[in-house]
Design an enzyme around this catalytic site. Structure first.
Site, mmCIF file in Angstrom:
data_model
loop_
_atom_site.group_PDB
_atom_site.id
_atom_site.type_symbol
_atom_site.label_atom_id
_atom_site.label_comp_id
_atom_site.label_asym_id
_atom_site.label_seq_id
_atom_site.Cartn_x
_atom_site.Cartn_y
_atom_site.Cartn_z
ATOM 1 C CB SER A 272 -0.941 -0.037 1.213
ATOM 2 O OG SER A 272 -1.906 0.986 1.148
ATOM 3 C CG ASP A 455 -6.391 -3.728 -3.771
ATOM 4 O OD1 ASP A 455 -7.247 -2.859 -3.521
ATOM 5 O OD2 ASP A 455 -5.190 -3.607 -3.478
ATOM 6 C CG HIS A 484 -5.577 -2.032 -0.191
ATOM 7 N ND1 HIS A 484 -4.605 -2.103 -1.167
ATOM 8 C CD2 HIS A 484 -5.096 -1.181 0.761
ATOM 9 C CE1 HIS A 484 -3.588 -1.326 -0.830
ATOM 10 N NE2 HIS A 484 -3.846 -0.767 0.337
#
Length: 506
Positions: A272, A455, A484
């Site tokens: 991320s 995601d 995610h």
């Protein structure tokens, strides 16, 4: 609901706590700090709620005595006493590597040598799997000597970074791996990727010197909006400079060279926001043409990278999601007069974030259209609570409200705004006179790119694009319904891919 460390699963009803402490923490430099935090929570909770059957110092004493065949102390319990008891229990427990709440059993008695204290709230009622454990600002501190000039020309005086290390640095100082955290993470790697940390695991502390550094601008020890500006003696607040991902990584690289004096970095890994930093590491330290950091022999300072669940630049889709969260904070009446008190807005921002991090299937499978059961419902065959409308107590509503409220204990509105703005700055091509494709094509070092098939925030096509344009890149796909957050929650899959990549390239 637990990772490979001392992590709490605290039900909203406050009538229980479930703790498992894994043995590999004994090998970690931060073991004593974590045990101290655990003991203080145990001790303070026992004093605040003496009527509750929590994991109190007294219960630790009786359990330790039963397992170690010694007499229970009769003096008043203190954090110091609890530390020794927790440590003795820790040494006797087995490492629990699966943090999937749905895979945990809830027996009402110890199993073998495992010392467990069980919550009166069943595991399946505790909500979705939580990606973070106990969060604090512990660690060591690097202070940049002088004025750190940012990408936009602004200056941070005496900029500092908080970091933690695990394992031992070898004599050549070339066995370091760097782990980059996500938006609301910290330097305590064991609190959120504990299942990957330890001997024989992906972040193998018997081989590697593992470093995790808090992002510049965060609220876990690095210089950020809540820090004091040394030039004015006042808190930065909303006047904190605009930081870019490029700034954060450059300062971390300077720390690696100046403070830790690493000769090179074996691998940088992150998911991320951490993946964005990892890509920036690849440009600044892994490209012979665009890089600024090299070893003594002129080779790229960073030897390999593993970016997970991110793109080469923040897209309009991701900026829009960040902006809606910021707007919820701006609309809080306190934002204009006392921004740090705009917590209602931050609460809503976090709730929105928790939706974007997961998937429709994940929410449906966990909550569906079920209602939160009230005491009245439990006592009657026919539920009396509203089945729809403003009074309906949807389970998913309760979950989001809890997540929003819980977040306020560890983050502030100003830092959240500044950190999401920094995330939006991510673009490896900005200021480098080329497209992202061109920049990726100039990163020569080995790279493992990981994406998550569910995601919706950073779709898999973005990782496919990165892997396609990296000269020495490969792609692995994480499968699951966690969306995610799968980069934090699917630790077995992530860990196995990292281990294989490190075997092949180091």
């Amino acid at each position: 609901c637990l990772h490979d460390s001392a992590i709490f699963c605290q039900p909203k009803s406050l009538d229980g706590i479930d703790v498992v402490v894994s043995h590999h923490m004994m090998r970690s430099k931060s073991h004593s700090d974590v045990m101290s935090q655990l003991a203080r929570r145990i001790w303070s909770n026992g004093k605040r709620h003496p009527q509750q059957r929590w994991l109190s110092a007294s219960s630790l004493v009786s359990t330790a005595a039963a397992n170690n065949n010694r007499t229970s102390p009769t003096t008043e319990q203190s954090p110091r006493t609890a530390v020794s008891l927790v440590s003795s229990i820790t040494a006797r427990t087995r490492c629990f590597r699966n943090n999937n709440i749905n895979n945990y059993q809830c027996p009402n008695k110890p199993i073998g040598n495992h010392v467990r204290f069980y919550s009166s709230t069943p595991c399946q009622q505790l909500g979705m799997k939580d990606e973070y454990g106990v969060m604090d600002d512990s660690g060591e501190t690097f202070v940049y000597d002088g004025d750190f000039v940012l990408e936009n020309g602004q200056v941070l005086s005496q900029a500092q970074l908080r970091y933690q290390t695990y394992g031992e640095l070898n004599a050549e100082k070339d066995n370091a791996i760097v782990i980059c955290h996500a938006l609301t993470g910290n330097a305590s790697l064991h609190s959120w990727w504990g299942g990957l940390l330890g001997p024989g695991l992906a972040f193998d502390t018997s081989k590697y010197f593992v470093i995790c550094c808090n992002i510049l601008g965060s609220c876990y020890g690095s210089t950020g909006p809540m820090s004091i500006d040394p030039t004015t003696g006042k808190q930065y607040g909303v006047d904190f400079p605009d930081i870019s991902v490029k700034d954060t990584v450059r300062l971390q690289l300077l720390m690696m060279q100046q403070d830790l004096q690493l000769s090179s970095i074996k691998c940088v890994i992150g998911g991320s926001f951490g993946g964005m930093q990892t890509l920036e590491y690849a440009v600044q330290g892994g490209s012979s043409t665009k890089g600024n950091f090299f070893d003594s022999g002129g080779k790229p300072y960073v030897r390999s990278v593993v970016p997970i669940a991110c793109g080469a630049a923040h897209t309009a889709w991701q900026i829009a999601i960040s902006e809606v969260q910021r707007q919820s904070i701006y609309k809080d009446p306190n934002w204009k007069t006392n921004p740090v008190e705009a917590t209602d807005g931050l609460n809503v921002a976090r709730q929105f974030g928790m939706i974007s991090y997961r998937t429709p299937q994940g929410y449906i499978s966990k909550f569906d259209r079920r209602m939160q059961q009230t005491k009245g419902d439990a006592d009657q065959a026919t539920p009396t609570s509203a089945l729809y409308g403003s009074s309906a107590q949807w389970q998913v509503k309760s979950y989001l409200e809890y997540q929003g409220e819980k977040f306020l204990s560890r983050f502030d509105p100003v830092t959240y705004v500044k950190m999401t703005e920094q995330m939006d700055s991510h673009d490896i091509a900005r200021g480098r006179g080329a497209s992202t494709d061109d920049i990726l094509g100039q990163i020569e070092i080995p790279a493992l790119v990981m994406g998550i098939d569910s995601d919706v925030l950073y779709p898999l096509k973005e990782q496919e694009h990165i892997a396609e344009h990296l000269p020495n890149g490969s792609l692995k796909v994480i499968h699951g319904d966690d969306g995610h957050d799968g980069f934090l929650l699917e630790q077995d899959q992530v860990g196995n891919h990292i281990i294989e990549f490190m075997k092949q390239n180091h």
